[in-house]
Design a protein around this motif. Structure first.
Motif, PDB file in Angstrom:
ATOM      1  N   ALA A 129       0.824  -1.197   0.000  1.00  0.00           N
ATOM      2  CA  ALA A 129       0.000   0.000   0.000  1.00  0.00           C
ATOM      3  C   ALA A 129       0.866   1.258   0.000  1.00  0.00           C
ATOM      4  O   ALA A 129       2.088   1.205   0.183  1.00  0.00           O
ATOM      5  N   ALA A 130       0.218   2.386  -0.177  1.00  0.00           N
ATOM      6  CA  ALA A 130       0.924   3.665  -0.111  1.00  0.00           C
ATOM      7  C   ALA A 130       1.381   3.923   1.320  1.00  0.00           C
ATOM      8  O   ALA A 130       0.790   3.404   2.278  1.00  0.00           O
ATOM      9  N   SER A 131       2.409   4.716   1.480  1.00  0.00           N
ATOM     10  CA  SER A 131       2.880   5.113   2.804  1.00  0.00           C
ATOM     11  C   SER A 131       2.286   6.478   3.151  1.00  0.00           C
ATOM     12  O   SER A 131       1.813   7.210   2.269  1.00  0.00           O
ATOM     13  N   GLU A 132       2.323   6.828   4.416  1.00  0.00           N
ATOM     14  CA  GLU A 132       1.825   8.140   4.824  1.00  0.00           C
ATOM     15  C   GLU A 132       2.649   9.247   4.171  1.00  0.00           C
ATOM     16  O   GLU A 132       2.108  10.304   3.815  1.00  0.00           O
ATOM     17  N   ALA A 133       3.955   9.012   4.011  1.00  0.00           N
ATOM     18  CA  ALA A 133       4.815  10.011   3.368  1.00  0.00           C
ATOM     19  C   ALA A 133       4.384  10.253   1.924  1.00  0.00           C
ATOM     20  O   ALA A 133       4.401  11.394   1.437  1.00  0.00           O
ATOM     21  N   GLN A 134       3.982   9.182   1.220  1.00  0.00           N
ATOM     22  CA  GLN A 134       3.527   9.327  -0.169  1.00  0.00           C
ATOM     23  C   GLN A 134       2.223  10.119  -0.234  1.00  0.00           C
ATOM     24  O   GLN A 134       2.014  10.915  -1.156  1.00  0.00           O
ATOM     25  N   ILE A 135       1.335   9.889   0.737  1.00  0.00           N
ATOM     26  CA  ILE A 135       0.081  10.638   0.769  1.00  0.00           C
ATOM     27  C   ILE A 135       0.352  12.111   1.054  1.00  0.00           C
ATOM     28  O   ILE A 135      -0.250  13.004   0.451  1.00  0.00           O
ATOM     29  N   GLN A 136       1.272  12.379   1.956  1.00  0.00           N
ATOM     30  CA  GLN A 136       1.623  13.759   2.286  1.00  0.00           C
ATOM     31  C   GLN A 136       2.220  14.489   1.092  1.00  0.00           C
ATOM     32  O   GLN A 136       1.999  15.693   0.915  1.00  0.00           O
ATOM     33  N   ALA A 137       2.956  13.759   0.278  1.00  0.00           N
ATOM     34  CA  ALA A 137       3.618  14.383  -0.875  1.00  0.00           C
ATOM     35  C   ALA A 137       2.685  14.543  -2.075  1.00  0.00           C
ATOM     36  O   ALA A 137       2.973  15.331  -2.986  1.00  0.00           O
ATOM     37  N   LYS A 138       1.577  13.817  -2.079  1.00  0.00           N
ATOM     38  CA  LYS A 138       0.689  13.822  -3.240  1.00  0.00           C
ATOM     39  C   LYS A 138      -0.139  15.109  -3.292  1.00  0.00           C
ATOM     40  O   LYS A 138      -0.677  15.554  -2.294  1.00  0.00           O
TER      41      LYS A 138
ATOM     42  N   THR B  50     -21.898   3.421  -8.546  1.00  0.00           N
ATOM     43  CA  THR B  50     -22.604   2.157  -8.697  1.00  0.00           C
ATOM     44  C   THR B  50     -24.113   2.296  -8.487  1.00  0.00           C
ATOM     45  O   THR B  50     -24.570   3.092  -7.659  1.00  0.00           O
ATOM     46  N   ARG B  51     -24.860   1.522  -9.231  1.00  0.00           N
ATOM     47  CA  ARG B  51     -26.309   1.482  -9.035  1.00  0.00           C
ATOM     48  C   ARG B  51     -26.679   0.466  -7.962  1.00  0.00           C
ATOM     49  O   ARG B  51     -27.781   0.508  -7.433  1.00  0.00           O
ATOM     50  N   PHE B  52     -25.749  -0.454  -7.665  1.00  0.00           N
ATOM     51  CA  PHE B  52     -25.930  -1.370  -6.541  1.00  0.00           C
ATOM     52  C   PHE B  52     -24.626  -2.086  -6.263  1.00  0.00           C
ATOM     53  O   PHE B  52     -24.014  -2.637  -7.174  1.00  0.00           O
ATOM     54  N   ASP B  53     -24.211  -2.052  -5.012  1.00  0.00           N
ATOM     55  CA  ASP B  53     -23.000  -2.758  -4.592  1.00  0.00           C
ATOM     56  C   ASP B  53     -23.117  -3.023  -3.093  1.00  0.00           C
ATOM     57  O   ASP B  53     -23.020  -2.102  -2.287  1.00  0.00           O
ATOM     58  N   PRO B  54     -23.336  -4.277  -2.705  1.00  0.00           N
ATOM     59  CA  PRO B  54     -23.558  -4.576  -1.290  1.00  0.00           C
ATOM     60  C   PRO B  54     -22.291  -4.632  -0.455  1.00  0.00           C
ATOM     61  O   PRO B  54     -22.323  -4.351   0.741  1.00  0.00           O
ATOM     62  N   SER B  55     -21.165  -5.013  -1.063  1.00  0.00           N
ATOM     63  CA  SER B  55     -19.941  -5.204  -0.263  1.00  0.00           C
ATOM     64  C   SER B  55     -18.707  -5.041  -1.144  1.00  0.00           C
ATOM     65  O   SER B  55     -17.991  -5.996  -1.411  1.00  0.00           O
ATOM     66  N   PRO B  56     -18.444  -3.831  -1.613  1.00  0.00           N
ATOM     67  CA  PRO B  56     -17.348  -3.629  -2.552  1.00  0.00           C
ATOM     68  C   PRO B  56     -15.981  -3.931  -1.959  1.00  0.00           C
ATOM     69  O   PRO B  56     -15.713  -3.623  -0.789  1.00  0.00           O
ATOM     70  N   ILE B  57     -15.122  -4.528  -2.781  1.00  0.00           N
ATOM     71  CA  ILE B  57     -13.715  -4.712  -2.422  1.00  0.00           C
ATOM     72  C   ILE B  57     -12.887  -3.570  -3.003  1.00  0.00           C
ATOM     73  O   ILE B  57     -11.889  -3.153  -2.424  1.00  0.00           O
ATOM     74  N   VAL B  58     -13.328  -3.022  -4.130  1.00  0.00           N
ATOM     75  CA  VAL B  58     -12.556  -1.989  -4.821  1.00  0.00           C
ATOM     76  C   VAL B  58     -12.384  -0.743  -3.969  1.00  0.00           C
ATOM     77  O   VAL B  58     -11.376  -0.035  -4.081  1.00  0.00           O
ATOM     78  N   THR B  59     -13.344  -0.433  -3.113  1.00  0.00           N
ATOM     79  CA  THR B  59     -13.203   0.746  -2.255  1.00  0.00           C
ATOM     80  C   THR B  59     -12.117   0.531  -1.203  1.00  0.00           C
ATOM     81  O   THR B  59     -11.451   1.488  -0.784  1.00  0.00           O
ATOM     82  N   SER B  60     -11.936  -0.712  -0.785  1.00  0.00           N
ATOM     83  CA  SER B  60     -10.830  -1.021   0.134  1.00  0.00           C
ATOM     84  C   SER B  60      -9.494  -0.928  -0.597  1.00  0.00           C
ATOM     85  O   SER B  60      -8.492  -0.489  -0.022  1.00  0.00           O
ATOM     86  N   GLU B  61      -9.484  -1.354  -1.870  1.00  0.00           N
ATOM     87  CA  GLU B  61      -8.272  -1.201  -2.676  1.00  0.00           C
ATOM     88  C   GLU B  61      -7.924   0.279  -2.837  1.00  0.00           C
ATOM     89  O   GLU B  61      -6.753   0.669  -2.760  1.00  0.00           O
ATOM     90  N   ALA B  62      -8.931   1.109  -3.057  1.00  0.00           N
ATOM     91  CA  ALA B  62      -8.703   2.547  -3.186  1.00  0.00           C
ATOM     92  C   ALA B  62      -8.128   3.119  -1.886  1.00  0.00           C
ATOM     93  O   ALA B  62      -7.207   3.947  -1.909  1.00  0.00           O
ATOM     94  N   ALA B  63      -8.655   2.655  -0.761  1.00  0.00           N
ATOM     95  CA  ALA B  63      -8.175   3.140   0.538  1.00  0.00           C
ATOM     96  C   ALA B  63      -6.705   2.796   0.750  1.00  0.00           C
ATOM     97  O   ALA B  63      -5.967   3.548   1.392  1.00  0.00           O
ATOM     98  N   ALA B  64      -6.262   1.663   0.199  1.00  0.00           N
ATOM     99  CA  ALA B  64      -4.860   1.253   0.342  1.00  0.00           C
ATOM    100  C   ALA B  64      -3.911   2.270  -0.283  1.00  0.00           C
ATOM    101  O   ALA B  64      -2.735   2.329   0.082  1.00  0.00           O
ATOM    102  N   PHE B  65      -4.428   3.086  -1.197  1.00  0.00           N
ATOM    103  CA  PHE B  65      -3.588   4.094  -1.852  1.00  0.00           C
ATOM    104  C   PHE B  65      -4.059   5.510  -1.511  1.00  0.00           C
ATOM    105  O   PHE B  65      -3.705   6.474  -2.197  1.00  0.00           O
ATOM    106  N   GLY B  66      -4.849   5.608  -0.441  1.00  0.00           N
ATOM    107  CA  GLY B  66      -5.287   6.921   0.013  1.00  0.00           C
ATOM    108  C   GLY B  66      -6.168   7.654  -0.967  1.00  0.00           C
ATOM    109  O   GLY B  66      -6.182   8.887  -0.997  1.00  0.00           O
TER     110      GLY B  66
END
Length: 374
Positions: free
Chosen positions: A185-194, A278-294
């Protein structure tokens, strides 16, 4: 702990099978040193009479037939009974209700569901009378026969408790994690620099164009460009006609291929926003993937989205069925307020590090198993 993992028809050794959740659950259990035995997967082979019934039923009613074929349910039940005569586990687990329909023995069972049929029908699929009755009965039997039910959103838990009348103490909910390691995943330093800069880079992921709202994401991109904010949308998971500099389809990446998986993740690291109309998504995994990169997620309040994305904390959860104009406004607002963008990004990463990864969620899962066998 001896655990019988009932795969039914998905292969939990294949991260590209189904949504990938089956793979994540199976490997989270195996990696914790338990003795895990796999039952299945079976090849779906409905009786020819049932295939005829399905064809006639869907043609006449224009509604979906029942999700699981009755003939396959009985076939898998026979395999389960046969297995339990040879081996006695401490616990039975599945992400399908099928193993628990007729299961009323002493072995504790745990069932994971992402979306009960009554909830799906409310927000997505208009099931016919037969499908509603049979599938509803299947789920009710499973809920009754297991020790605990796992689901991934407050939306789903409320339906299980209120519509199926399941004891709330029996239902555990945690957002659906992804199989990205913390080290990837991304590091906090990478998020700070983005920094958010033009052109804006949007990312959308999905295999179903309509359900995942890819059309809304494309219209949002067009609006942003019209408003004077150069924007490019990258779409992973499907093929399409790209528009140079505006919309680019990347096709489907195979996560079991290391190079493919790394290439797929690179799109998250390059993006500014993850758009999921999304028009319907009960339990997305992609949003957790997005969170991994801030990545702040821009979505709407449908299914489990209000749990997977925390409005104003890890992203923006717009009202249900929001227009492309609303998505564009949310993105522009964050672009014009970089401090707010940074706060969402950092909160998203911290949430990934604490609960949206399988290192932590796997520990939670096993603690629940231990509670179930006491």
């Amino acid at each position: 702990m001896k655990i019988l993992y009932c795969a039914y028809y998905l292969d939990p050794n294949d991260p590209d099978s189904g949504s990938g959740a089956d793979y994540n659950f199976f490997h989270a259990i195996c990696q914790r040193g338990h003795e895990v035995k796999l039952l299945g997967p079976i090849v779906v082979q409905p009786h020819f009479i049932e295939r005829i019934i399905k064809r006639i039923y869907e043609k006449i009613t224009r509604k979906k037939y029942i999700k699981y074929y009755i003939s396959d349910i009985f076939r898998y039940h026979y395999l389960l009974k046969k297995e339990l005569r040879k081996w006695t586990p401490d616990l039975i687990f599945s992400v399908f209700p099928v193993p628990f329909i007729f299961r009323n023995g002493k072995i504790p069972c745990v069932f994971r569901t992402d979306a009960p049929v009554f909830g799906v029908e409310k927000e997505s699929v208009n099931y016919g009378f037969l499908a509603r009755k049979v599938f509803g009965w299947v789920e009710k039997r499973a809920f009754y026969n297991v020790r605990y039910v796992i689901t991934h959103s407050d939306w789903s838990k409320n339906i299980i408790v209120n519509d199926y009348h399941v004891d709330p103490n029996k239902v555990f909910s945690f957002p659906n994690p992804c199989n990205i390691k913390k080290t990837m995943a991304a590091s906090e330093a990478q998020i700070q620099a983005k920094r958010v800069s033009l052109p804006l880079q949007l990312l959308a992921v999905g295999r179903n164009y309509h359900v995942k709202g890819i059309d809304i994401a494309i219209k949002t991109t067009a609006l942003l460009n019209e408003k004077g904010y150069p924007t490019k949308l990258t779409i992973c998971g499907m093929e399409g006609i790209s528009e140079t500099g505006i919309v680019e389809y990347m096709g489907l990446y195979r996560k079991k291929n290391t190079n493919d998986f790394l290439m797929y993740l690179s799109h998250y690291s390059k993006a500014h926003f993850f758009i999921h109309p999304t028009r319907f998504d009960p339990s997305p995994i992609v949003t957790s993937e997005a969170a991994a990169f801030g990545l702040p997620v821009i979505t709407n309040l449908v299914g489990g989205m209000g749990t997977s994305v925390l409005d104003g904390k890890t992203g923006i959860v717009l009202p249900y069925k929001s227009s492309p104009e609303k998505y564009a406004e949310a993105i522009v607002d964050l672009y014009l307020h970089p401090d707010n963008y940074y706060e969402l990004s950092m909160n998203a990463l911290k949430r990934f590090q604490s609960e949206l990864n399988w290192d932590d969620a796997g520990d939670t899962l096993v603690r629940l198993f231990e509670l179930a066998i006491k």
